[in-house]
Structure formats: C-alpha cells, structure tokens
Enzyme design. Sequence first.
Site, PDB file in Angstrom:
ATOM      1  N   TRP A 209       0.823  -1.207   0.000  1.00  0.00           N
ATOM      2  CA  TRP A 209       0.000   0.000   0.000  1.00  0.00           C
ATOM      3  C   TRP A 209       0.862   1.264   0.000  1.00  0.00           C
ATOM      4  CZ3 TRP A 209      -4.295  -1.195  -1.916  1.00  0.00           C
ATOM      5  CH2 TRP A 209      -4.889  -2.425  -1.630  1.00  0.00           C
TER       6      TRP A 209
ATOM      7  N   ASP B 214      -1.213   6.672   6.506  1.00  0.00           N
ATOM      8  CA  ASP B 214      -2.333   5.811   6.137  1.00  0.00           C
ATOM      9  C   ASP B 214      -2.519   4.835   7.292  1.00  0.00           C
ATOM     10  OD1 ASP B 214      -4.061   3.907   5.167  1.00  0.00           O
ATOM     11  OD2 ASP B 214      -2.900   3.437   3.367  1.00  0.00           O
TER      12      ASP B 214
ATOM     13  N   LYS C 295     -12.195  -1.749   8.049  1.00  0.00           N
ATOM     14  CA  LYS C 295     -11.455  -2.709   8.861  1.00  0.00           C
ATOM     15  C   LYS C 295     -11.782  -2.557  10.358  1.00  0.00           C
ATOM     16  CE  LYS C 295      -7.854  -2.540   5.352  1.00  0.00           C
ATOM     17  NZ  LYS C 295      -8.027  -3.833   4.698  1.00  0.00           N
TER      18      LYS C 295
END
Length: 361
Positions: free
Chosen positions: A102, A171, A195
């Site tokens: 990511w 992030d 999540k």
Amino acid sequence: MKQVYNFNAGPAALPRQVLKKAKEEFLDFQDTGISIMEHSHRGKHYEEVHEEAKNLLKELLSIPDQYEVLFLQGGASLQFAMIPMNFMKPGEQSGYILTGSWSEKALKEADKFGDVKDIVSGKASNYASIPDLPSFSPEEYSYVHLTSNNTIYGTQWASFDGIDHPFLIADMSSDILSRRIPIDKFGLIYAGAQKNLGPAGVTVVIFRKDAAERANEGLPAILSYETHIKNRSLYNTPPTFSIYLLKLVLEWAKNLGGLEELEKRNQEKAQLIYEAIDQSSGFYSGHAARDSRSLMNITFTLKNEELTKQFLKEAHEQGFYGLAGHRSIGGCRASAYNAVPLEACQALRDFMENFQKKHDK
C-alpha cells in the site's frame, strides 16, 4: 445460525451488537417511518448522525481542537492521489517510507504529480520488518508519508518515535482505533473504514487545520481538502448509511471502554495466535519479524503449499472465514480487528494446535 469466525482482512467483521441495532432501525429510523438511507443529507436526522460520529471519533482518539475530522469517499486509494495533488509543489520533494504494497501504491500515485523519494524501503526483506529510518533533515521533504500497519505482510509500526517532520502523513486504514496514537505528531491521518471503523464506503481523514495553508490552489473542488473542511464533509452527498454504521461502531467502542480497552483486547487476541505459531516448533512460521508484528494482521505459512491448502480447507469447514493470505504472497492471514471477539481467536488457536497434532508427522 451457523457458527462462523470472521477473519477477513477487509471488508471485515462488524460488532454483532452494531448489526442488530442497524437491523432494528433499518426500516424505521427513530420513529420517522423511513430508513436513515432515505433521509436527506441536509436534513435534521442525518445531520445529527453526522455530527455525533465526528464527536465520538474526536473523543475516542483524543483528537485535539486544532484538527478537523472529514468523512470522504474513494477509500485510501483516492487519498493516494489527493495528498500529492494538494501538497506537492514545484521544486520540492516528498518522502515516502515503504513498508508494503500500500505504501508502494501511494508512492506510485504521488510520482505522477512531482518529485518523490523513497526514504527507506523494506522490500529487500520481503517487507518482513519495519526498516530502520536513516537520518534526514525535515527541510528535505515537503511532507513524509508512512503506512502504520501493513495488512498483506502483517507488520506494524510499534512506535512513531524518531520520525520527526512538521508534516507527517499516515495511512492508518488497518489499525486506526485499535491502539493509542499520538495524533498531534501528524499533519494528516487517513483511514478507510472497512477494517476497524465500519463498512466500506466512507474514509476518515483527520486533518490539522494549519495544513490547509500548505494546499495548492486551483484544484477541482471535489479534490480539495479545503472544500470538504468548509462544507463539513457535506459538499456532495456523503455515504450516509456507512457514516451511520460508523457512528454505531464508535458507540459500541465507547461502551466497551474506549481505546484503552480495545488496545488491551487486541494485544490479548494477537498473543493467542502468535503463541500458537511460536510454540509449534516450526510447523507454523510467522512472516513478520517479532519486533514488527502487527496486532491486526497475523501472517504465517505452513511447511509446504499442500499443507497450507489442507489447513485452509479444514479451517473453512470449521467456520473460519478469510484465513487465506493475500494473493500476492500466499500463506495464511488472520485479521483480528476490533470487532473480532476473543473467542474467535481462542477457537483459531485451538484449531491450529489440533491441526498440527493431526498433520505433524
């Protein structure tokens, strides 16, 4: 109902109490005769949901007054582009710390907008650990970006000490609200909700107000943070149902005991599964180095591919869902996010021990 243990990496498990509450209110929200999904995002009933969700997040994360909370769309992937669009300037360089797929994607997107440098990368070790940071001067970079938890590889920053930059961006999609974090160390934090915060569809951005002064002008309105700050995340129609569910999750977290209790539970849950790995005499091997292990995503492999397939097959038959590792690295992954109960991790530990007894010959 069939007993199921949901270890999906995202969209992930939601608290059972939240789902029941949403079911109760689905057709008739607060005696209005219609669902929250049918209410105008400019109307009184949704406005209350919107503000309650913001205030709960500020309370649970101890977000200082100099920060704004935004509810946006597009997931973390849109933030990969919005950040450089808003903050990269000609003649300046931005720095990215690479700890997994990511952060690689975030850098690749930023590279389209200006001069980008990877400050350090853990790729050489197949992202098995959080790399040591080289020393750098804050003046070198207009901002520094990191990914706090790496879902694919199962690594996590244990601490943010030693990362000093006036505009640090993170992030936190896969570990926000799972532990205490020093909000005031960051200029911007973003996180897809799917999540730990709620369902897919809403992205939380925690934005230090003075960061708006750094932003570029002349951007499309929808891609400017300033637009969303001025309009309280109501510039366009927000994902109202996702934000409603996020509010319910935050209420659940508060009633549970808040961040301190969540962190305690997450440590206990992860420890159960890591102990099953560590005490298996090599039958299970963890991917992440011990000092970089994630509390959220526990990644491991078995002795060979055939045994891994058998493990996943038997696990699914026993009601364990989502244990296959990411397609890019294979193996197994148990994602023990906030809403995954302790009993699920206990059951997985027991299954792992019993599977080893049957197959370790």
